[in-house]
Write a protein that holds these residues in place. Sequence first.
Motif, short mmCIF file in Angstrom:
data_model
loop_
_atom_site.label_atom_id
_atom_site.label_comp_id
_atom_site.label_asym_id
_atom_site.label_seq_id
_atom_site.Cartn_x
_atom_site.Cartn_y
_atom_site.Cartn_z
N GLN A 8 36.83 38.97 44.36
CA GLN A 8 37.29 39.78 45.47
C GLN A 8 37.92 41.04 44.91
OE1 GLN A 8 39.86 37.01 47.51
NE2 GLN A 8 38.17 36.18 48.72
N GLU A 26 37.29 40.22 53.63
CA GLU A 26 38.39 41.14 53.39
C GLU A 26 39.44 40.46 52.54
OE1 GLU A 26 39.64 42.41 57.21
OE2 GLU A 26 38.35 44.16 57.13
N PRO A 45 42.73 50.94 52.58
CA PRO A 45 42.08 50.19 51.50
C PRO A 45 40.65 49.81 51.86
CG PRO A 45 43.57 48.78 52.71
CD PRO A 45 43.80 50.16 53.22
N THR A 67 37.83 46.84 50.99
CA THR A 67 37.78 45.49 50.44
C THR A 67 36.34 45.02 50.30
OG1 THR A 67 37.99 44.53 52.64
CG2 THR A 67 40.01 44.88 51.41
N ARG A 82 39.65 45.18 45.85
CA ARG A 82 40.26 46.07 46.84
C ARG A 82 40.52 47.41 46.17
NH1 ARG A 82 46.02 44.95 49.60
NH2 ARG A 82 46.46 44.46 47.43
N VAL A 119 46.30 42.33 51.73
CA VAL A 119 46.98 43.44 51.09
C VAL A 119 48.25 42.96 50.42
CG1 VAL A 119 48.09 45.64 51.49
CG2 VAL A 119 46.02 45.06 52.74
N PRO A 176 43.85 40.01 56.36
CA PRO A 176 44.65 41.01 55.65
C PRO A 176 46.00 41.24 56.31
CG PRO A 176 42.90 42.07 56.90
CD PRO A 176 42.64 40.59 56.98
#
Length: 492
Positions: A377, A220, A296, A298, A379, A223, A278
């Motif tokens: 990564q 994850e 969201p 991820t 999101r 944010v 997160p």
Amino acid sequence: MMRGLVKGDNAFVPTAPLRVAVRNGVDVAVLLLAEGGRVRGDADIVFHGAPVHSSGAVRLSEGGDGDGTVWLETGLPAVEEDITRVLVVASTESGTLRDVEGLSVAVLGTDGTAVVGYEVTDAGGETAMVLAELYRRAGGWKFRAVGQGYLDGLTGLAVDHGVDVPEDHGTEVAPDHGVDVPEDHGTEVAPDHGVDVPEDHGTEVAPDHGVDVPEDHGTEVAVDHGADVTEEAPVENRAPETRAPEPRAPEPDLPPSPPQAVAKVVEPPARVPAAPAPAPFPEPVADWTFGAFFEPHTLSGPGNDVISVEGLPPGPVVVELALRTEGYTGVWTLTPDNREDDLLVNSTEENFRGRLLVVVPENGRLRLKLRADGPWQARVLPLAAARRLSEETMEGWGPDVLLHTGGTADAALHYRGSSNFIVDVFELAEHDDPTVLPDARPGYINEIGRRRETLELPEGPLLVHLARADGPWRARLKQPRAATAWLRRARR
């Protein structure tokens, strides 16, 4: 009976509230001057855009009878003590002052009785003039007929009286052609959007030209609350270098070495470390109503991949992407039959990161092809989680999606990359279908290299899409200075 003055004459006037009439059809401003004959700042400029002085002692108003008269209400007892002179200024938008018939200024009492006046009879090619002034003398106030014109317009008049005149009268500076002028005299650091990208362990991943969706690895991404998170050192913008291999000398003939035991070294498999836990998901922009709100999604991976998310609401979303790379980064949308469609990213920058504007199709399935030579990564966020433009300077790196919810405004953009800088604006005020984007407004930014630009924004809500920006940038809404707004009428 009104006492008529000629240029240079002066006369006492009552230290009381007075009305000053300026005729005929000219633009009028008032400058309140301190000792030394200079304004203390923009607040001492009273004009059509700022018609009342902060002290309340001076107020401008248009005549209601349509005869071109501008009225100046002067409460002389309320004028601040460090103000020694009150200048009455006239200027024209077209033509010169010699073209103005009946250019004059008159002082009247509150009962309408004319006290003193001055009619300009010798105006020439000037476009701005100090018509008259009220000034302190012997414990009272006097009126002087000045009639000093300026061939260089309001600019010359403003400079003479201490107004801080911007070189470009408020328009943003033209392209800097590679000359870097720092705004804060410090080191500009590119924010990384809060995504912690792991180091590449040197394992080369073969390109994946298929469309199989890899597993998520369970990773994850933290944010981002919209705050800029900077790296320890700025990322340099440089194009990849291509060098021919250096010639090597031939190896000499040597006798064969005796056989030796060779130890087999087994390297541990490459691994994508887990991202930080997160943070709580940010609240959506309160007055942003376009597009659905969702939690969201991820994802992460080691290299070339397909980013695939199911069950999204149709319409535009923000895809935040960060990867560790020294090579090429490419992102394409995929059609239902897995063909490359729109090219979203085409970058050779190290350690790419950015926020992409992507439209989810009606089936709610987002699919993006990612070409990357390092771990990444990603999101997926709703539009309401994007950052909002304001008068505070916003810093970013790479493409991004910004929100504007206010009225018409100018946005100042400073791009410090070396490649394409492309900015589009999508007006949403009268767009009722949240599943698609309207056509972008024409005539916005499409340049190469470092730029300083001003973007004229219509009334929001709207999206400001930095579609290409491989480098650091800054953005803010400009608050026009009073002097800037006044001088926009100046002649060059």
